[in-house]
Design a protein around this motif. Sequence first.
Motif, PDB file in Angstrom:
ATOM      1  N   VAL A 199       0.996  -1.327  -0.065  1.00  0.00           N
ATOM      2  CA  VAL A 199      -0.220  -0.240   0.074  1.00  0.00           C
ATOM      3  C   VAL A 199       0.826   1.183   0.049  1.00  0.00           C
ATOM      4  N   TYR A 200       0.684   2.134  -1.049  1.00  0.00           N
ATOM      5  CA  TYR A 200       1.465   3.338  -1.103  1.00  0.00           C
ATOM      6  C   TYR A 200       0.911   4.521  -0.210  1.00  0.00           C
ATOM      7  N   VAL A 201       1.673   4.938   0.760  1.00  0.00           N
ATOM      8  CA  VAL A 201       1.020   5.995   1.396  1.00  0.00           C
ATOM      9  C   VAL A 201       1.859   7.434   1.129  1.00  0.00           C
ATOM     10  N   HIS A 202       0.756   8.096   0.462  1.00  0.00           N
ATOM     11  CA  HIS A 202       1.281   9.441  -0.117  1.00  0.00           C
ATOM     12  C   HIS A 202       1.723  10.574   0.935  1.00  0.00           C
ATOM     13  N   PRO A 203       2.689  11.303   0.793  1.00  0.00           N
ATOM     14  CA  PRO A 203       3.115  12.061   2.012  1.00  0.00           C
ATOM     15  C   PRO A 203       2.138  13.404   2.061  1.00  0.00           C
ATOM     16  N   TYR A 204       1.041  13.776   1.186  1.00  0.00           N
ATOM     17  CA  TYR A 204       0.492  14.859   1.411  1.00  0.00           C
ATOM     18  C   TYR A 204      -0.898  14.686   0.327  1.00  0.00           C
ATOM     19  N   ASP A 205      -0.937  14.049  -0.562  1.00  0.00           N
ATOM     20  CA  ASP A 205      -2.193  13.937  -1.380  1.00  0.00           C
ATOM     21  C   ASP A 205      -3.138  13.007  -1.214  1.00  0.00           C
ATOM     22  N   ASP A 206      -3.667  12.917  -0.075  1.00  0.00           N
ATOM     23  CA  ASP A 206      -4.321  11.761   0.468  1.00  0.00           C
ATOM     24  C   ASP A 206      -5.509  11.992   1.595  1.00  0.00           C
ATOM     25  N   PRO A 207      -6.799  11.898   1.371  1.00  0.00           N
ATOM     26  CA  PRO A 207      -7.834  12.812   2.397  1.00  0.00           C
ATOM     27  C   PRO A 207      -7.684  12.247   3.782  1.00  0.00           C
ATOM     28  N   ASP A 208      -6.810  11.089   3.903  1.00  0.00           N
ATOM     29  CA  ASP A 208      -6.837  10.645   5.509  1.00  0.00           C
ATOM     30  C   ASP A 208      -5.592  11.345   5.811  1.00  0.00           C
ATOM     31  N   VAL A 209      -4.587  11.394   5.076  1.00  0.00           N
ATOM     32  CA  VAL A 209      -3.407  12.325   5.513  1.00  0.00           C
ATOM     33  C   VAL A 209      -3.674  13.640   5.790  1.00  0.00           C
ATOM     34  N   ILE A 210      -4.415  14.166   4.847  1.00  0.00           N
ATOM     35  CA  ILE A 210      -4.828  15.439   5.114  1.00  0.00           C
ATOM     36  C   ILE A 210      -5.727  15.808   6.277  1.00  0.00           C
ATOM     37  N   ALA A 211      -6.513  14.829   6.600  1.00  0.00           N
ATOM     38  CA  ALA A 211      -7.332  14.892   7.956  1.00  0.00           C
ATOM     39  C   ALA A 211      -6.444  14.687   9.138  1.00  0.00           C
ATOM     40  N   GLY A 212      -5.694  14.068   9.055  1.00  0.00           N
ATOM     41  CA  GLY A 212      -4.600  13.859  10.316  1.00  0.00           C
ATOM     42  C   GLY A 212      -3.909  15.144  10.558  1.00  0.00           C
ATOM     43  N   GLN A 213      -3.351  15.822   9.393  1.00  0.00           N
ATOM     44  CA  GLN A 213      -2.802  17.059   9.577  1.00  0.00           C
ATOM     45  C   GLN A 213      -3.739  17.917  10.113  1.00  0.00           C
ATOM     46  N   GLY A 214      -4.981  17.932   9.838  1.00  0.00           N
ATOM     47  CA  GLY A 214      -5.876  18.994   9.985  1.00  0.00           C
ATOM     48  C   GLY A 214      -6.096  18.916  11.564  1.00  0.00           C
ATOM     49  N   THR A 215      -5.521  18.136  12.375  1.00  0.00           N
ATOM     50  CA  THR A 215      -5.871  17.986  13.818  1.00  0.00           C
ATOM     51  C   THR A 215      -5.090  19.195  14.367  1.00  0.00           C
ATOM     52  N   VAL A 216      -3.997  19.482  13.582  1.00  0.00           N
ATOM     53  CA  VAL A 216      -3.096  20.969  14.056  1.00  0.00           C
ATOM     54  C   VAL A 216      -3.963  22.121  14.070  1.00  0.00           C
ATOM     55  N   GLY A 217      -5.037  22.232  13.225  1.00  0.00           N
ATOM     56  CA  GLY A 217      -5.893  23.400  13.222  1.00  0.00           C
ATOM     57  C   GLY A 217      -6.889  23.263  14.250  1.00  0.00           C
ATOM     58  N   VAL A 218      -7.298  22.087  14.743  1.00  0.00           N
ATOM     59  CA  VAL A 218      -8.363  21.881  15.892  1.00  0.00           C
ATOM     60  C   VAL A 218      -7.757  22.240  17.182  1.00  0.00           C
ATOM     61  N   GLU A 219      -6.494  21.724  17.431  1.00  0.00           N
ATOM     62  CA  GLU A 219      -5.861  22.181  18.611  1.00  0.00           C
ATOM     63  C   GLU A 219      -5.439  23.813  18.710  1.00  0.00           C
ATOM     64  N   ILE A 220      -5.064  24.437  17.709  1.00  0.00           N
ATOM     65  CA  ILE A 220      -5.063  26.084  17.621  1.00  0.00           C
ATOM     66  C   ILE A 220      -6.142  26.417  18.160  1.00  0.00           C
ATOM     67  N   LEU A 221      -7.361  26.085  17.686  1.00  0.00           N
ATOM     68  CA  LEU A 221      -8.585  26.838  17.972  1.00  0.00           C
ATOM     69  C   LEU A 221      -8.928  26.442  19.277  1.00  0.00           C
ATOM     70  N   ARG A 222      -8.538  25.233  19.828  1.00  0.00           N
ATOM     71  CA  ARG A 222      -8.892  24.807  21.382  1.00  0.00           C
ATOM     72  C   ARG A 222      -8.068  25.712  22.221  1.00  0.00           C
ATOM     73  N   GLN A 223      -6.623  25.781  21.701  1.00  0.00           N
ATOM     74  CA  GLN A 223      -5.708  26.594  22.611  1.00  0.00           C
ATOM     75  C   GLN A 223      -6.042  27.823  22.578  1.00  0.00           C
ATOM     76  N   CYS A 224      -6.197  28.495  21.585  1.00  0.00           N
ATOM     77  CA  CYS A 224      -6.252  29.981  21.588  1.00  0.00           C
ATOM     78  C   CYS A 224      -7.807  30.567  21.613  1.00  0.00           C
ATOM     79  N   THR A 225      -8.096  30.625  23.069  1.00  0.00           N
ATOM     80  CA  THR A 225      -9.502  30.833  23.090  1.00  0.00           C
ATOM     81  C   THR A 225      -9.940  32.413  22.931  1.00  0.00           C
ATOM     82  N   GLY A 226      -8.943  33.229  23.012  1.00  0.00           N
ATOM     83  CA  GLY A 226      -9.135  34.562  22.938  1.00  0.00           C
ATOM     84  C   GLY A 226      -9.145  34.990  21.217  1.00  0.00           C
ATOM     85  N   PRO A 227      -8.841  36.238  21.061  1.00  0.00           N
ATOM     86  CA  PRO A 227      -9.000  36.781  19.545  1.00  0.00           C
ATOM     87  C   PRO A 227      -7.802  36.134  19.004  1.00  0.00           C
TER      88      PRO A 227
END
Length: 504
Positions: A141-169
Amino acid sequence: MPQSYIKKILEARVYDVAIESPLDHARLMSKRLGNNVLLKREDLQPVFSFKLRGAYNKMMHLSEEARAKGVVAASAGNHAQGLALSALKLGVKATIVMPKTTPQIKVDAVRSRGGKVVLHGDTYDEASTYAKKLVAEKGMVYVHPYDDPDVIAGQGTVGVEILRQCTGPLDVVFVPVGGGGLAAGVAAYIKYVRPEVKVIAVEPEDAACLKLALEKNRRATLPEVGLFADGVAVAQIGKETFRILRKTIDGVITANTDEICAAIKDIFDDTRSISEPAGALALAGLKKYVEQTGCEGKTLVAIDSGANTNFDRLRYISERTEIGEQREAILSVTIPERPGSFKKFCSALGKRNITEFNYRFADDRDAQIFVGVSVPQGGHRDDLIESLTKLGYPVADMTENEMAKLHIRHMVGGHRPAVVESELLYRFEFPERPGALMNFLTRLGNRWNISLFHYRNHGAAFGRVLVGLQASRKERAEIESFLDKLGYSYHEESDNPAYHLFLS
């Protein structure tokens, strides 16, 4: 649509191997820029980059049958390490195809995490072709470094954390872009949850594949790709990542090598950690955004995406940092070839600190010197050039000259010309402080003509200078008696074989 990614990101499985990285306040950078600057510390992940998130999430979505066949990827860096550790965690065989040119430190890092390394070809494209051949031949199974929906979703958790950690402006988030996996995941989540927050993509000037695609309104391939920021050195933006990014990002900023090097130093000053060039890319874009917009009092987040850099690159990075901060001017200046000219030129610089001084005698009329001078940020380089020109010094600005910065600064010199009949060579060390070089030249005086001079301020406790004096060996005792009175540590190098091979 990007909204379809929200559920995938929220359900992403990453924390079996990844940490929720901290969002650190960059105190020094905030004060300097007049904004609240925060760093998302993905360099603190177990593999020192965010790539672990996407690789593990992808593997968690594979069937047991697919995992049993093993996974394969082509990578020379962070994706390889992330996939190797993910496979180790899940008990899956991972084969990483790496170019033969991959630094040994990265090969060893993959092997230490249980990955099987196959060295093939001299470039990433050759390695990638071979990896896909393994997929066809062995059913891996070839695991693409970026152009894959599951890979993109995994990296998207960085965005989740940013919004959770930055509660102010929160005003702007800056994300580095190579193939676009991290940027696509982060932008998709942030623009859905908090659409008022801007997401700015940051690319190297010499690898701006997203900028090219947006300009052409389609994916296109760069004819050449710069390799300094190797973690984002991609010729074409991903197909799926571009579909998301064209609808979610608010702009693209590019940064050059010097600006990236300056950002590496900025992160070190605030965190005492050393980012890789791709890791500091977002902060370089943040700084440029503040300069271009003049914003104040805003909350700005830069994702520090990784810290996988080779130790031997640090010399080059530190060399370029002062220029990237616009705190060093690199000049070629013509001064008269006579005793005392160096001292007079240094006096003309006033209280400015000399960072570099390279010179070799050429003829008895004019001396061409290669000099680095510290200048305050904000157009002061032009003021320096203007002041020297008014004093009668012909000046050529080399600060933006890539060849001068990469090569010429290290090549100023050559063999002693015939007109210099004899020369004595001395190597000095003196306490490094503002004005130290001027003090050295003042105390050296005008007795002997300087025929060779090399000095570079490396920020160490001691300044190091190599000086050639037009003098015969009969004058050695007199010279050294004089040098003893100077009080600086010195060594005669007139018989050094390197001097005779390249300079005498």
